[in-house]
Design a protein around this motif. Structure first.
Motif, PDB file in Angstrom:
ATOM      1  N   LEU A 146       0.817  -1.212   0.000  1.00 53.29           N
ATOM      2  CA  LEU A 146       0.000   0.000   0.000  1.00 53.29           C
ATOM      3  C   LEU A 146       0.856   1.270   0.000  1.00 53.29           C
ATOM      4  O   LEU A 146       0.444   2.295  -0.530  1.00 53.29           O
ATOM      5  N   LEU A 147       2.028   1.203   0.575  1.00 52.92           N
ATOM      6  CA  LEU A 147       2.915   2.363   0.590  1.00 52.92           C
ATOM      7  C   LEU A 147       3.665   2.524  -0.736  1.00 52.92           C
ATOM      8  O   LEU A 147       3.938   3.640  -1.169  1.00 52.92           O
ATOM      9  N   VAL A 148       4.003   1.431  -1.376  1.00 55.08           N
ATOM     10  CA  VAL A 148       4.778   1.478  -2.607  1.00 55.08           C
ATOM     11  C   VAL A 148       3.909   1.822  -3.815  1.00 55.08           C
ATOM     12  O   VAL A 148       4.356   2.486  -4.742  1.00 55.08           O
ATOM     13  N   LEU A 149       2.650   1.425  -3.798  1.00 53.06           N
ATOM     14  CA  LEU A 149       1.765   1.640  -4.944  1.00 53.06           C
ATOM     15  C   LEU A 149       1.651   3.115  -5.343  1.00 53.06           C
ATOM     16  O   LEU A 149       1.819   3.435  -6.525  1.00 53.06           O
ATOM     17  N   PRO A 150       1.413   4.040  -4.425  1.00 54.91           N
ATOM     18  CA  PRO A 150       1.345   5.454  -4.842  1.00 54.91           C
ATOM     19  C   PRO A 150       2.663   5.969  -5.420  1.00 54.91           C
ATOM     20  O   PRO A 150       2.667   6.770  -6.352  1.00 54.91           O
ATOM     21  N   LEU A 151       3.787   5.500  -4.884  1.00 54.55           N
ATOM     22  CA  LEU A 151       5.084   5.912  -5.421  1.00 54.55           C
ATOM     23  C   LEU A 151       5.275   5.396  -6.843  1.00 54.55           C
ATOM     24  O   LEU A 151       5.768   6.116  -7.719  1.00 54.55           O
ATOM     25  N   GLN A 152       4.883   4.147  -7.081  1.00 52.97           N
ATOM     26  CA  GLN A 152       4.991   3.585  -8.422  1.00 52.97           C
ATOM     27  C   GLN A 152       4.099   4.332  -9.408  1.00 52.97           C
ATOM     28  O   GLN A 152       4.508   4.612 -10.534  1.00 52.97           O
ATOM     29  N   MET A 153       2.891   4.631  -8.992  1.00 52.83           N
ATOM     30  CA  MET A 153       1.972   5.344  -9.871  1.00 52.83           C
ATOM     31  C   MET A 153       2.499   6.747 -10.193  1.00 52.83           C
ATOM     32  O   MET A 153       2.426   7.191 -11.339  1.00 52.83           O
ATOM     33  N   THR A 154       3.040   7.437  -9.210  1.00 52.44           N
ATOM     34  CA  THR A 154       3.605   8.766  -9.431  1.00 52.44           C
ATOM     35  C   THR A 154       4.774   8.694 -10.404  1.00 52.44           C
ATOM     36  O   THR A 154       4.892   9.512 -11.322  1.00 52.44           O
ATOM     37  N   TYR A 155       5.637   7.707 -10.222  1.00 54.36           N
ATOM     38  CA  TYR A 155       6.781   7.536 -11.111  1.00 54.36           C
ATOM     39  C   TYR A 155       6.328   7.264 -12.547  1.00 54.36           C
ATOM     40  O   TYR A 155       6.855   7.856 -13.501  1.00 54.36           O
ATOM     41  N   LEU A 156       5.367   6.376 -12.732  1.00 53.49           N
ATOM     42  CA  LEU A 156       4.910   6.037 -14.078  1.00 53.49           C
ATOM     43  C   LEU A 156       4.226   7.215 -14.769  1.00 53.49           C
ATOM     44  O   LEU A 156       4.407   7.428 -15.976  1.00 53.49           O
ATOM     45  N   VAL A 157       3.456   7.991 -14.035  1.00 56.45           N
ATOM     46  CA  VAL A 157       2.806   9.172 -14.617  1.00 56.45           C
ATOM     47  C   VAL A 157       3.867  10.203 -15.008  1.00 56.45           C
ATOM     48  O   VAL A 157       3.797  10.798 -16.094  1.00 56.45           O
TER      49      VAL A 157
END
Length: 82
Positions: free
Chosen positions: A9-20
């Motif tokens: 749950l903590l890594v998912l927002p970071l991954q999404m931000t990076y991909l965007v």
């Protein structure tokens, strides 16, 4: 088990931000083109349509190419001209 879910749950927002951000940069900056001056390419159907367009693009970028046309003829071009 709880730590695994919490980490996800903590890594998912970071991954999404990076991909965007990566997609946004990809829209703004042009892609890097590979140097094809020492490469050989094989183009099938280089007599017309998409094959001809690809053969010309490869020639402009300096690739050596072999073209198989619809007649079954093999055309080799080492000079980069098509």
């Amino acid at each position: 088990m709880v730590w695994k879910w919490l980490g996800a749950l903590l890594v998912l927002p970071l991954q999404m931000t990076y991909l965007v951000a990566k997609a946004a940069v990809g829209l703004v900056l042009p892609p890097k083109l590979r140097d094809l001056s020492r490469e050989s390419v094989l183009v099938t159907g280089g007599g017309r349509g998409i094959g001809r367009h690809l053969a010309r693009e490869f020639a402009e970028r300096g690739a050596r190419k072999a073209d198989f046309s619809a007649l079954g003829l093999l055309t080799l071009s080492l000079s980069g001209n098509f």
